[in-house]
Every structure is written in C-alpha cells, then in structure tokens.
Design a protein around this motif. Structure first.
Motif, PDB file in Angstrom:
ATOM      1  N   LEU A  29       4.029  -6.357   2.869  1.00 43.11           N
ATOM      2  CA  LEU A  29       2.988  -7.392   2.953  1.00 43.11           C
ATOM      3  C   LEU A  29       2.111  -7.265   1.707  1.00 43.11           C
ATOM      4  N   SER A  30       1.881  -8.392   1.037  1.00 42.74           N
ATOM      5  CA  SER A  30       1.040  -8.326  -0.164  1.00 42.74           C
ATOM      6  C   SER A  30      -0.428  -8.284   0.271  1.00 42.74           C
ATOM      7  N   GLY A  31      -1.288  -7.910  -0.708  1.00 39.81           N
ATOM      8  CA  GLY A  31      -2.715  -7.749  -0.398  1.00 39.81           C
ATOM      9  C   GLY A  31      -3.330  -9.022   0.168  1.00 39.81           C
ATOM     10  N   ASP A  32      -2.890 -10.190  -0.369  1.00 38.40           N
ATOM     11  CA  ASP A  32      -3.556 -11.417   0.089  1.00 38.40           C
ATOM     12  C   ASP A  32      -3.162 -11.765   1.523  1.00 38.40           C
ATOM     13  N   GLU A  53      -7.157   1.641  -0.296  1.00 33.50           N
ATOM     14  CA  GLU A  53      -6.753   2.720  -1.218  1.00 33.50           C
ATOM     15  C   GLU A  53      -6.012   3.820  -0.466  1.00 33.50           C
ATOM     16  N   LEU A  54      -6.524   4.148   0.724  1.00 32.99           N
ATOM     17  CA  LEU A  54      -5.917   5.247   1.481  1.00 32.99           C
ATOM     18  C   LEU A  54      -4.569   4.839   2.078  1.00 32.99           C
ATOM     19  N   SER A  55      -4.452   3.558   2.470  1.00 32.83           N
ATOM     20  CA  SER A  55      -3.209   3.199   3.176  1.00 32.83           C
ATOM     21  C   SER A  55      -2.110   2.765   2.209  1.00 32.83           C
ATOM     22  N   ASP A  60       1.399   0.307  -4.609  1.00 28.44           N
ATOM     23  CA  ASP A  60       2.190  -0.796  -5.206  1.00 28.44           C
ATOM     24  C   ASP A  60       1.531  -2.139  -4.923  1.00 28.44           C
ATOM     25  N   GLY A  61       0.317  -2.109  -4.367  1.00 30.04           N
ATOM     26  CA  GLY A  61      -0.362  -3.383  -4.101  1.00 30.04           C
ATOM     27  C   GLY A  61       0.169  -4.081  -2.864  1.00 30.04           C
TER      28      GLY A  61
ATOM     29  N   SER B   8      -6.262  -3.958  -9.605  1.00 33.33           N
ATOM     30  CA  SER B   8      -4.975  -4.671  -9.733  1.00 33.33           C
ATOM     31  C   SER B   8      -4.153  -4.519  -8.447  1.00 33.33           C
ATOM     32  N   THR B   9      -4.306  -3.369  -7.751  1.00 37.23           N
ATOM     33  CA  THR B   9      -3.493  -3.246  -6.525  1.00 37.23           C
ATOM     34  C   THR B   9      -4.356  -3.365  -5.274  1.00 37.23           C
TER      35      THR B   9
END
Lengths: 98, 13
Positions: A29-32, A53-55, A60-61, B8-9
C-alpha cells in the motif's frame, strides 16, 4: 530472538481486512492510500509521521501487510494514550522482518 | 532525537 509478535492474531485478522480493503498493489500500500486511514484516528500528524517511520521498516514508502499491522497497532496504542516509542520494540518487529 | 525520517518516503512529513 523468537519472541512472540506483539500483534495478536485476532488483531492481525482485523488489520488484514483493512489492508485488503485499501486495494494493495503487489501486496503493498502506498503512503497516499494509508494516509487517510491513519488520519482517521485523529492523531496529530507528527505522531502519525513517527508511526509511519516505525512501521515502514524497509523504508520503501510503502507498507506491506505486516508493516501495515505494525502501523495500526501503534495507532491503537497512541489512541489509548500509549506514547509511540522512539524506536520499534523488538516484539513489534514482524517475524517476517527479523 | 528521533530521526525525523525523509519526507520522500513518509506521507506525513
């Protein structure tokens, strides 16, 4: 170490259902896609930034199924006023990532 | 200090 994963099986099932409802691509799943779900928790953005950040263990974003479960676990902890830790406790690292 | 992570990520930064 073979410490049991902090995410309980019944919670993982619940998180997997949410993960699949967000239509993962190649199991990621992407960040958005994840962002609206985590924002729904009404937690402050800086807390969510730390949860991400932790998960996002491989940074890889994207979040895979296990990383998503870690993110959801941290969100639920934060909702119960458990401060999000500065680093991922070993028990929270998914067995697949150890 | 917690590494703020790269925007960026991280969709929240």
């Amino acid at each position: 170490a073979d410490i049991p994963w902090a995410v309980k099986v019944e919670d993982k099932v619940k998180y997997d259902a949410i993960f699949d409802s967000l239509v993962p691509v190649n199991g990621l799943l992407s960040g958005d896609k994840v962002k609206p779900v985590l924002l729904n928790s009404k937690l402050p953005v800086d807390v969510l930034g730390r949860v991400w950040e932790l998960s996002d263990i491989d940074h890889d974003g994207m979040l895979d199924r296990d990383e998503f479960a870690v993110a959801m676990f941290l969100v639920y902890c934060a909702l119960e006023k458990e401060p999000v830790p500065m680093s991922l406790p070993p028990a929270l690292v998914p067995p697949s990532k150890r | 200090q917690f590494p703020t992570g790269s925007s960026s990520t991280n969709p929240f930064l």
